[in-house]
Design an enzyme around this catalytic site. Structure first.
Site, PDB file in Angstrom:
ATOM      1  N   LYS A 142       0.841  -1.196   0.000  1.00 58.83           N
ATOM      2  CA  LYS A 142       0.000   0.000   0.000  1.00 58.83           C
ATOM      3  C   LYS A 142       0.879   1.249   0.000  1.00 58.83           C
ATOM      4  O   LYS A 142       1.998   1.172   0.511  1.00 58.83           O
ATOM      5  CB  LYS A 142      -0.959   0.000   1.188  1.00 58.83           C
ATOM      6  CG  LYS A 142      -0.340  -0.250   2.578  1.00 58.83           C
ATOM      7  CD  LYS A 142       0.742   0.613   3.123  1.00 58.83           C
ATOM      8  CE  LYS A 142       0.526   2.089   3.302  1.00 58.83           C
ATOM      9  NZ  LYS A 142       1.738   2.773   3.888  1.00 58.83           N
ATOM     10  N   TYR A 227      -4.749   4.288   5.953  1.00 57.08           N
ATOM     11  CA  TYR A 227      -5.233   3.264   6.893  1.00 57.08           C
ATOM     12  C   TYR A 227      -6.607   3.651   7.448  1.00 57.08           C
ATOM     13  O   TYR A 227      -7.456   2.784   7.668  1.00 57.08           O
ATOM     14  CB  TYR A 227      -4.262   3.091   8.062  1.00 57.08           C
ATOM     15  CG  TYR A 227      -2.997   2.358   7.709  1.00 57.08           C
ATOM     16  CD1 TYR A 227      -2.910   0.974   7.857  1.00 57.08           C
ATOM     17  CD2 TYR A 227      -1.884   3.032   7.240  1.00 57.08           C
ATOM     18  CE1 TYR A 227      -1.747   0.293   7.543  1.00 57.08           C
ATOM     19  CE2 TYR A 227      -0.718   2.365   6.921  1.00 57.08           C
ATOM     20  CZ  TYR A 227      -0.654   0.994   7.073  1.00 57.08           C
ATOM     21  OH  TYR A 227       0.496   0.321   6.753  1.00 57.08           O
TER      22      TYR A 227
HETATM   23  P1  NAD Z   1      12.239   1.634   2.534  1.00 51.96           P
HETATM   24  O1  NAD Z   1      12.736   2.988   2.193  1.00 51.96           O
HETATM   25  O2  NAD Z   1      12.650   1.047   3.840  1.00 51.96           O
HETATM   26  O3  NAD Z   1      12.630   0.596   1.377  1.00 51.96           O
HETATM   27  C1  NAD Z   1      12.422   0.890   0.017  1.00 51.96           C
HETATM   28  C2  NAD Z   1      13.184  -0.082  -0.847  1.00 51.96           C
HETATM   29  O4  NAD Z   1      13.018   0.317  -2.212  1.00 51.96           O
HETATM   30  C3  NAD Z   1      14.670  -0.135  -0.578  1.00 51.96           C
HETATM   31  O5  NAD Z   1      15.118  -1.453  -0.674  1.00 51.96           O
HETATM   32  C4  NAD Z   1      15.260   0.697  -1.714  1.00 51.96           C
HETATM   33  O6  NAD Z   1      16.565   0.312  -2.050  1.00 51.96           O
HETATM   34  C5  NAD Z   1      14.294   0.349  -2.843  1.00 51.96           C
HETATM   35  N1  NAD Z   1      14.299   1.325  -3.946  1.00 51.96           N
HETATM   36  C6  NAD Z   1      14.329   0.989  -5.244  1.00 51.96           C
HETATM   37  N2  NAD Z   1      14.342   2.074  -6.022  1.00 51.96           N
HETATM   38  C7  NAD Z   1      14.342   3.118  -5.192  1.00 51.96           C
HETATM   39  C8  NAD Z   1      14.389   4.515  -5.394  1.00 51.96           C
HETATM   40  N3  NAD Z   1      14.390   5.038  -6.637  1.00 51.96           N
HETATM   41  N4  NAD Z   1      14.387   5.311  -4.319  1.00 51.96           N
HETATM   42  C9  NAD Z   1      14.340   4.787  -3.069  1.00 51.96           C
HETATM   43  N5  NAD Z   1      14.311   3.465  -2.812  1.00 51.96           N
HETATM   44  C10 NAD Z   1      14.321   2.650  -3.858  1.00 51.96           C
HETATM   45  O7  NAD Z   1      10.642   1.692   2.419  1.00 51.96           O
HETATM   46  P2  NAD Z   1       9.595   0.719   3.103  1.00 51.96           P
HETATM   47  O8  NAD Z   1       9.197   1.289   4.420  1.00 51.96           O
HETATM   48  O9  NAD Z   1      10.066  -0.669   3.074  1.00 51.96           O
HETATM   49  O10 NAD Z   1       8.335   0.935   2.120  1.00 51.96           O
HETATM   50  C11 NAD Z   1       8.220   0.252   0.873  1.00 51.96           C
HETATM   51  C12 NAD Z   1       6.731   0.137   0.512  1.00 51.96           C
HETATM   52  O11 NAD Z   1       6.076  -0.589   1.540  1.00 51.96           O
HETATM   53  C13 NAD Z   1       5.985   1.463   0.399  1.00 51.96           C
HETATM   54  O12 NAD Z   1       5.030   1.401  -0.615  1.00 51.96           O
HETATM   55  C14 NAD Z   1       5.300   1.602   1.762  1.00 51.96           C
HETATM   56  O13 NAD Z   1       4.124   2.385   1.719  1.00 51.96           O
HETATM   57  C15 NAD Z   1       4.983   0.173   2.080  1.00 51.96           C
HETATM   58  N6  NAD Z   1       4.888  -0.079   3.533  1.00 51.96           N
HETATM   59  C16 NAD Z   1       3.824  -0.770   4.001  1.00 51.96           C
HETATM   60  C17 NAD Z   1       3.719  -1.055   5.345  1.00 51.96           C
HETATM   61  C18 NAD Z   1       2.570  -1.882   5.859  1.00 51.96           C
HETATM   62  O14 NAD Z   1       2.354  -1.931   7.067  1.00 51.96           O
HETATM   63  N7  NAD Z   1       1.832  -2.542   4.996  1.00 51.96           N
HETATM   64  C19 NAD Z   1       4.714  -0.604   6.237  1.00 51.96           C
HETATM   65  C20 NAD Z   1       5.796   0.088   5.717  1.00 51.96           C
HETATM   66  C21 NAD Z   1       5.890   0.349   4.350  1.00 51.96           C
END
Ligand code: NAD
Length: 398
Positions: A142, A227
Site C-alpha cells: 500500500k 489506513y
Molecule cells: P524503505 O525505504 O525502507 O525501502 C524501500 C526499498 O526500495 C529499498 O530497498 C530501496 O533500495 C528500494 N528502492 C528501489 N528504487 C528506489 C528509489 N528510486 N528510491 C528509493 N528506494 C528505492 O521503504 P519501506 O518502508 O520498506 O516501504 C516500501 C513500501 O512498503 C511502500 O510502498 C510503503 O508504503 C509500504 N509499507 C507498508 C507497510 C505496511 O504496514 N503494509 C509498512 C511500511 C511500508
C-alpha cells in the site's frame, strides 16, 4: 455480506478470548482454536520479493518463515551484496538474488508464481506491469500506486495478463479487525453514527523517499491516512458518498516542501454515518479508531500497529476487552494471496480495492485545494470492491 455468511469470522469463530468487565467484574472467555500445519514446500506458492528496505527485512522475510502456503523463492534489489546476504540468510542461494535489471529472468522460474512489490509508491506501477508481462501474480504494498491513473493501469495490466493483483492491506486479514467489523455489522453497537480515526507519526528523515513527490506520490495521506480510509470502509462494508478536507504543512519546514504534513478530512457514508479522520507526519505516534453507535462505542487503540492491537467495547453498563490471539499480520495476508492463487480465485483485497482508495484520496486532495466538498461516485451494495473473505483457518494460524 449477511450475518449468516458461513465465511464470516464472528465472536464464536475466531481464536482468542473476550474478557467482559461488568460493574460487578464478571468476565467471559472463548476457547482457543488449535493451529493448522504448513503445506509441504513443493506445494507452497513461491514469491520473489522486490525491494529490501525496512518493511521487507524487518517484517516480510520473517513472515515467510512462518507462512503455511507461501515460501520465499527469490529477492530483487539494486544492492547486490544485500540481495545475496538476504537470500542466504533465508535459505536461498546466490542465484536467487536478482537485480531490477535482471528481474525479467524470473520468467523462466516456474517455482516463482508471484512477486511481492515493496518499493516506493510510484514505482509500484512499473514493476506490476513488468511482473504481469512475465506472467507472475502481484501482491503490491500500500498505497497501490502514487496516483489514480497508475492504479488503473496496474489493474488493467493484471487483468490483461490473466494474473491476480492484490493490494497488501494487512489490516483486512487481522482477527482483531474482523472482530471489530463483526461488532459493527451485527448491530451490537446499535446504529453507527460517527467514526473517528487518527494515524499520525513524526517523519524525521529529510532525505528519504516518503518526502519526495516523485517517489511517494503524496504525503501523510497516502502513507498513513490511507489506513483510516481503508479500515473504515472495511468495517462498514460500504463506500463513502462525499469528502471534505483540509491540508496543512508547517511553513519553512524543509521536510514538507514537496508533500503535505497533515490532513484532516471528513467522509459521509450511506445511512448518515459521519467519519472524521486525521493524519500527519508531524505529530507523535498515535493510531486510533473509535466507532460511536446508538448503544455503545468500539475503540481500537492502537488500531493499525503490527502487534498488540487492543479492542474495547464500551456500553453504558460494561467495558469489554477483546483479547485475540496475535498472529503475524503479514503471514495472514501473504497466505491468503497464496490460497487464492492455488484455488484460482480473486483475493479479498484486489487491485480494485486499492484503486478505490486512490480515488477517495484524489478527491480529498481536490477538496482541500478547492475548499469545497467533493462528491464521489456512488457504489451501492456491500464490499463491492472485495473478493471472497479470507478463510478462518488462515486467520487462526499462529
Ligand atoms: P524503505 O525505504 O525502507 O525501502 C524501500 C526499498 O526500495 C529499498 O530497498 C530501496 O533500495 C528500494 N528502492 C528501489 N528504487 C528506489 C528509489 N528510486 N528510491 C528509493 N528506494 C528505492 O521503504 P519501506 O518502508 O520498506 O516501504 C516500501 C513500501 O512498503 C511502500 O510502498 C510503503 O508504503 C509500504 N509499507 C507498508 C507497510 C505496511 O504496514 N503494509 C509498512 C511500511 C511500508
Amino acid at each position: 455480506m449477511t450475518p449468516s455468511d458461513p465465511h464470516r469470522p464472528g465472536p464464536d469463530t475466531l481464536a482468542g478470548t473476550a474478557a467482559t468487565h461488568t460493574p460487578e467484574g464478571q468476565t467471559s472467555t472463548e476457547p482457543p482454536i488449535p493451529p493448522t500445519l504448513p503445506q509441504p514446500r513443493a506445494q507452497q506458492v513461491g514469491y520473489a520479493v522486490l525491494g529490501l528496505g525496512e518493511l521487507t527485512l524487518d517484517e516480510l522475510l520473517p513472515a515467510y518463515a512462518t507462512a503455511g502456503r507461501s515460501r520465499l523463492a527469490a529477492v530483487v534489489s539494486d544492492d547486490h551484496d544485500k540481495a545475496v546476504q538476504s537470500a542466504l540468510a533465508y535459505g536461498l542461494s546466490e542465484a536467487d538474488a536478482y537485480s531490477y535489471d535482471t528481474f525479467e529472468a524470473l520468467a523462466g522460474r516456474d517455482d516463482v508464481q508471484a512477486v511481492y512489490i515493496v518499493l516506493p509508491n510510484t514505482l509500484h506501477r512499473e514493476y506490476t506491469e513488468r511482473a504481469a508481462r512475465i506472467g507472475k501474480h502481484v501482491l503490491c504494498e500500500k498505497p497501490l500506486a502514487g496516483s489514480v491513473e497508475d492504479a488503473e493501469a496496474m489493474v488493467r495490466a493484471c487483468r490483461g495478463a490473466g494474473v491476480y493483483l492484490m493490494t497488501a492491506y494487512r489490516c483486512q486479514y487481522t482477527p482483531v479487525h474482523w472482530r471489530a467489523r463483526d461488532l459493527v455489522q451485527s448491530g451490537e453497537l446499535g446504529a453507527v453514527k460517527l467514526i473517528h480515526a487518527v494515524n499520525v507519526q513524526v517523519e524525521p528523515d529529510e532525505g528519504q523517499w516518503r518526502l519526495r513527490r516523485d517517489l511517494a506520490g503524496g504525503g501523510s495521506l497516502l502513507d498513513v491516512g490511507l489506513y483510516c480510509i481503508n479500515t473504515v470502509r472495511f468495517l462498514l462494508g460500504t463506500e463513502p458518498l462525499e469528502v471534505t478536507a483540509r491540508t496543512h504543512s508547517t511553513p519553512g519546514d524543509p521536510r514538507f516542501t514537496e508533500v503535505e504534513e497533515s490532513v484532516s478530512f471528513q467522509l459521509a457514508f450511506p445511512g448518515g454515518v459521519l467519519v472524521s479522520c486525521s493524519c500527519s507526519y508531524g505529530a507523535a505516534h498515535a493510531r486510533t479508531l473509535d466507532v460511536y453507535g446508538a448503544q455503545g462505542r468500539l475503540s481500537l487503540d492502537p488500531a493499525f500497529d503490527y502487534t498488540d492491537l487492543r479492542l474495547r467495547v464500551h456500553t453504558p453498563d460494561t467495558i469489554t476487552e477483546h483479547r485475540l490471539k496475535e498472529s503475524d499480520q503479514f503471514t495472514l495476508e501473504i497466505d491468503h494471496f497464496s490460497r487464492c492463487i492455488q484455488e484460482r480465485r480473486g483475493p479479498f483485497t484486489p487491485g480494485e480495492e486499492g484503486l478505490q482508495d486512490e480515488r477517495i484520496m484524489a478527491a480529498i486532495y481536490q477538496s482541500a485545494r478547492e475548499g469545497r466538498p467533493v462528491p464521489l461516485d456512488e457504489h451501492p451494495g456491500r464490499d463491492v470492491f472485495r473478493g471472497a473473505p479470507p478463510e478462518r483457518p488462515l486467520m487462526e494460524r499462529a
